[in-house]
Design a protein around this motif. Structure first.
Motif, PDB file in Angstrom:
ATOM      1  N   GLU A  36       0.838  -1.202   0.000  1.00 11.02           N
ATOM      2  CA  GLU A  36       0.000   0.000   0.000  1.00 11.02           C
ATOM      3  C   GLU A  36       0.877   1.259   0.000  1.00 11.02           C
ATOM      4  N   ASN A  37       0.391   2.306  -0.629  1.00 10.50           N
ATOM      5  CA  ASN A  37       1.050   3.612  -0.535  1.00 10.50           C
ATOM      6  C   ASN A  37       0.443   4.357   0.643  1.00 10.50           C
ATOM      7  N   VAL A  38       1.294   4.754   1.585  1.00 12.17           N
ATOM      8  CA  VAL A  38       0.809   5.256   2.874  1.00 12.17           C
ATOM      9  C   VAL A  38       1.451   6.598   3.206  1.00 12.17           C
ATOM     10  N   LEU A  39       0.648   7.490   3.763  1.00  6.28           N
ATOM     11  CA  LEU A  39       1.134   8.776   4.272  1.00  6.28           C
ATOM     12  C   LEU A  39       0.766   8.888   5.740  1.00  6.28           C
ATOM     13  N   ILE A  40       1.725   9.288   6.551  1.00  6.02           N
ATOM     14  CA  ILE A  40       1.440   9.666   7.941  1.00  6.02           C
ATOM     15  C   ILE A  40       1.422  11.187   8.021  1.00  6.02           C
ATOM     16  N   VAL A  41       0.357  11.739   8.591  1.00  7.97           N
ATOM     17  CA  VAL A  41       0.321  13.166   8.899  1.00  7.97           C
ATOM     18  C   VAL A  41       0.571  13.297  10.397  1.00  7.97           C
ATOM     19  N   ASP A  42       1.687  13.883  10.752  1.00 12.37           N
ATOM     20  CA  ASP A  42       2.067  14.039  12.155  1.00 12.37           C
ATOM     21  C   ASP A  42       1.439  15.325  12.691  1.00 12.37           C
ATOM     22  N   LEU A  43       0.381  15.174  13.492  1.00 10.62           N
ATOM     23  CA  LEU A  43      -0.313  16.340  14.065  1.00 10.62           C
ATOM     24  C   LEU A  43       0.035  16.560  15.530  1.00 10.62           C
ATOM     25  N   ASP A  44       1.033  15.850  16.029  1.00 10.05           N
ATOM     26  CA  ASP A  44       1.457  16.009  17.422  1.00 10.05           C
ATOM     27  C   ASP A  44       2.636  16.977  17.472  1.00 10.05           C
ATOM     28  N   PRO A  45       2.508  18.112  18.184  1.00  9.45           N
ATOM     29  CA  PRO A  45       3.625  19.061  18.251  1.00  9.45           C
ATOM     30  C   PRO A  45       4.937  18.445  18.731  1.00  9.45           C
ATOM     31  N   GLN A  46       4.863  17.345  19.485  1.00 10.48           N
ATOM     32  CA  GLN A  46       6.088  16.692  19.922  1.00 10.48           C
ATOM     33  C   GLN A  46       6.865  16.097  18.754  1.00 10.48           C
ATOM     34  N   GLY A  47       6.165  15.766  17.675  1.00 12.11           N
ATOM     35  CA  GLY A  47       6.825  15.301  16.464  1.00 12.11           C
ATOM     36  C   GLY A  47       7.473  13.939  16.568  1.00 12.11           C
ATOM     37  N   ASN A  48       6.978  13.085  17.445  1.00 13.67           N
ATOM     38  CA  ASN A  48       7.631  11.791  17.637  1.00 13.67           C
ATOM     39  C   ASN A  48       7.475  10.860  16.445  1.00 13.67           C
ATOM     40  N   ALA A  49       6.362  10.956  15.724  1.00 11.69           N
ATOM     41  CA  ALA A  49       6.202  10.120  14.534  1.00 11.69           C
ATOM     42  C   ALA A  49       7.232  10.498  13.485  1.00 11.69           C
ATOM     43  N   SER A  50       7.481  11.791  13.346  1.00  9.96           N
ATOM     44  CA  SER A  50       8.489  12.256  12.383  1.00  9.96           C
ATOM     45  C   SER A  50       9.877  11.759  12.776  1.00  9.96           C
ATOM     46  N   THR A  51      10.210  11.881  14.056  1.00 12.33           N
ATOM     47  CA  THR A  51      11.509  11.411  14.548  1.00 12.33           C
ATOM     48  C   THR A  51      11.640   9.909  14.363  1.00 12.33           C
TER      49      THR A  51
END
Length: 266
Positions: A36-51
């Motif tokens: 699957e082609n998947v996008l995560i939108v990180d809406l947490d100001p802590q940004g842990n998903a991005s990290t």
């Protein structure tokens, strides 16, 4: 040709430390791993998903903040990473101020939906969009639920699990009645499970009794390798595919896809 619409799942729980971001990262990776082609939108100001996906803070020149205030599109803000088929709209601390900036706007709870539904905005490139929410029921979480088809709820195997769940379900009902009538509960996933703990087993049993088939069969175990992975900027599935946590998330991805197919067929 009409552009296809991705399935949008928000991963939400107002309680912190329940494995919300870990679930978003590893579920997204597992979905990408099975094509699957998947996008995560990180809406947490802590940004842990991005990290956790290896996006350094110094690299986040465009973020979900810019997406919410309308300066950029999904295509302009999505960042690819080491996982083929997976991208992330990263988060920055700018999100802490976005509520004040958009609070007076009539569409303040619909900003993310508009960004996703924007013609040729880039969302059509994905099969799934997963939204990682902050651990609170604030305007960012409302934006995610207003944009989503369904809510996936990570629930820690602890004594007060059901108490927090009732508040979240009430919020989902409110969003469904006022902002997004299509919103459903995709499922509840029990996290941080330790089979040696009698309380954990009792909590799983109680949640299944109260919530029935809304609870996934897959239970995510408490696993050291899953906890270590974010410090290396990798999902657990890349860090250690064979560990019990990674295998559980692969099973969860299969369950999510089965449920989505049933929803589409209904």
């Amino acid at each position: 040709m009409v552009a296809r619409r991705p399935r949008i799942i928000t991963v939400a729980n107002q309680k912190g430390g329940v494995g919300k971001t870990t679930t978003a990262i590893n579920l997204a990776t597992a979905l990408a791993a099975i094509g699957e082609n998947v996008l995560i939108v990180d809406l947490d100001p802590q940004g842990n998903a991005s990290t956790g996906l290896g996006v350094e803070r110094s690299e986040r020149e465009i973020s979900s903040y810019d997406l919410l205030i309308g300066d950029v599109t999904i295509a302009q803000s999505a960042v690819k990473n080491a996982v083929p088929g997976l991208a992330v709209v990263p988060s920055t601390l700018d999100l802490l101020g976005v509520e004040m900036e958009i609070s007076a706007s009539p569409d303040r709870a619909l900003r993310l939906r508009k960004a996703i539904e924007a013609p040729n905005g880039g969302a059509e490139a994905y099969d799934y969009i997963l939204i990682d929410c902050p651990p609170s029921l604030n305007l960012l979480t409302l934006n995610s639920m207003a944009a989503a088809d369904s809510v996936l709820v990570p629930l820690q195997c602890e004594f007060f699990a059901l108490e927090g769940l009732s508040q979240l379900l009430h919020t989902v009902d409110q969003v469904r009645s006022s902002l997004n009538p299509r919103l459903t509960i995709q499922g509840i996933v029990m996290t941080m499970f330790d089979g040696r703990n009698n309380l954990a087993n009792q909590v799983v049993q109680d949640v299944r009794t109260h919530m029935g088939d809304k609870v996934y069969e897959t239970v995510i175990p408490r696993n050291v390798r899953v906890s270590e992975a974010p410090s290396y900027g990798k999902p657990a599935i890349l860090y250690d595919l064979k560990c019990s946590g990674s295998q559980a998330y692969l099973q969860l991805a299969s369950e999510v896809i089965r449920r989505e197919r049933l929803l589409r067929a209904a």
